[in-house]
Write a protein that holds these residues in place. Sequence first.
Motif, PDB file in Angstrom:
ATOM      1  N   ALA A  83       0.846   4.930   5.800  1.00 14.82           N
ATOM      2  CA  ALA A  83       0.086   5.682   6.790  1.00 14.82           C
ATOM      3  C   ALA A  83      -0.113   4.772   7.992  1.00 14.82           C
ATOM      4  N   ASP A  84       0.245   5.254   9.185  1.00 19.15           N
ATOM      5  CA  ASP A  84       0.105   4.409  10.371  1.00 19.15           C
ATOM      6  C   ASP A  84      -1.347   4.381  10.833  1.00 19.15           C
ATOM      7  N   ARG A 118      -2.806   5.881  13.024  1.00 22.12           N
ATOM      8  CA  ARG A 118      -3.338   7.184  13.422  1.00 22.12           C
ATOM      9  C   ARG A 118      -3.520   8.106  12.220  1.00 22.12           C
ATOM     10  N   GLY A 119      -3.253   7.576  11.023  1.00 29.40           N
ATOM     11  CA  GLY A 119      -3.390   8.365   9.820  1.00 29.40           C
ATOM     12  C   GLY A 119      -2.182   9.212   9.481  1.00 29.40           C
ATOM     13  N   GLN A 120      -1.121   9.095  10.272  1.00 28.90           N
ATOM     14  CA  GLN A 120       0.098   9.870  10.048  1.00 28.90           C
ATOM     15  C   GLN A 120       0.960   9.186   8.987  1.00 28.90           C
ATOM     16  N   VAL A 121       1.396   9.974   7.993  1.00 30.14           N
ATOM     17  CA  VAL A 121       2.292   9.423   6.968  1.00 30.14           C
ATOM     18  C   VAL A 121       3.687   9.292   7.552  1.00 30.14           C
ATOM     19  N   ARG A 122       4.262   8.124   7.397  1.00 28.39           N
ATOM     20  CA  ARG A 122       5.621   7.887   7.876  1.00 28.39           C
ATOM     21  C   ARG A 122       6.413   7.191   6.777  1.00 28.39           C
ATOM     22  N   CYS A 123       7.719   7.230   6.929  1.00 28.94           N
ATOM     23  CA  CYS A 123       8.598   6.674   5.904  1.00 28.94           C
ATOM     24  C   CYS A 123       9.759   5.960   6.581  1.00 28.94           C
ATOM     25  N   ASN A 124       9.888   4.693   6.278  1.00 24.42           N
ATOM     26  CA  ASN A 124      11.007   3.892   6.770  1.00 24.42           C
ATOM     27  C   ASN A 124      12.169   4.028   5.783  1.00 24.42           C
ATOM     28  N   ARG A 141       8.723  17.756   5.760  1.00 22.93           N
ATOM     29  CA  ARG A 141       8.620  18.022   7.201  1.00 22.93           C
ATOM     30  C   ARG A 141       7.384  17.416   7.835  1.00 22.93           C
ATOM     31  N   GLU A 142       6.354  17.160   7.032  1.00 20.37           N
ATOM     32  CA  GLU A 142       5.125  16.608   7.584  1.00 20.37           C
ATOM     33  C   GLU A 142       5.215  15.100   7.795  1.00 20.37           C
ATOM     34  N   VAL A 143       6.283  14.486   7.318  1.00 20.64           N
ATOM     35  CA  VAL A 143       6.446  13.033   7.385  1.00 20.64           C
ATOM     36  C   VAL A 143       7.327  12.667   8.569  1.00 20.64           C
ATOM     37  N   THR A 144       6.968  11.593   9.258  1.00 19.66           N
ATOM     38  CA  THR A 144       7.827  11.038  10.307  1.00 19.66           C
ATOM     39  C   THR A 144       8.692   9.951   9.676  1.00 19.66           C
ATOM     40  N   ALA A 173       0.854  -1.188   0.000  1.00 16.92           N
ATOM     41  CA  ALA A 173       0.000   0.000   0.000  1.00 16.92           C
ATOM     42  C   ALA A 173       0.891   1.240   0.000  1.00 16.92           C
ATOM     43  N   LEU A 174       0.458   2.284  -0.710  1.00 11.35           N
ATOM     44  CA  LEU A 174       1.291   3.479  -0.847  1.00 11.35           C
ATOM     45  C   LEU A 174       0.426   4.731  -0.775  1.00 11.35           C
TER      46      LEU A 174
END
Length: 291
Positions: A79-80, A82-88, A113-116, A51-52
């Motif tokens: 997206a975790d 909580r709906g937060q976009v993150r990037c490994n 900056r909006e990405v964890t 998923a992307l």
Amino acid sequence: MAALVQQQASIRCRPIGDDDLPAVADLLFRGFPGRAKRYWQEGLDRQRRAALPPGRPRYGYLLANGEEPVGALLVLFAADDRGQVRCNLSSWYVEPAYRAFAPLLLNVAAKHREVTYLNVSPARHTWATIEAQGFVRYSAGQFVALPLLARADEACAVETVGADDAPIEPCPERHLLARHAGFGCLSVVVAAEDGHHPFVFRRARVRRGRIPLPAAQLLYCRSVAELVRFARPLGRHLAWRGMPFLILDADGSVAGLAGFHVADWRRKYFRGPVPPRLGDLADTELALYGP
């Protein structure tokens, strides 16, 4: 000096495309000699099917000298819960002659900056560099548990979820469970009186002694408290499948679980607006590529 300037003019960083995958697998095979090429080929294929979130790169970034691939950095956007976009950020390798240009990959990959951003498998010798780049440790080690020895033994049913199974409608994570089953993970649902509780594991080994111990690595649960609550029935389910031990991220001992903590084993870092929570490694390299 002139040679360096000329070389720099021919270096570019661009998103990895489908046609680049064989070259990326070759690069990572050279950069990580402990991994077979098949490991990278299969992982990239899973990444192709993952998923992307919209507008994010599928695989990561390639460093090229003209048309010759000389470096790669894999990125896994998701997206975790909580709906937060993150990037490994994962599996960063640049050929020795081009190491001076390696920061280009990170600068391009980690510019939002909006990405964890997560680093869930940093080598020990890179910790100081990662911290200098602004990453903060969020998991200081691993807890190795024997869940069969947990005291709580709540009446419930534990069911394995397959990639092609009909979705369990009351469970909000039903698509996450099916997706990870397709990656080769063990997705399960605990059906209790108060509803369905999802968990995702991947087969692993505890390599802390002479004999590696068969274990399951926790990749997803809603909370560690839920894991403790259902530890014993989950332990029976895992042991029946040859995984009597359980590994999870932890900063110390976990109340309610019998086992031991190993400090600084598999540290994890993040940079960004939302600190990750322990117990959620869904859609990271550990899910798609394995431990």
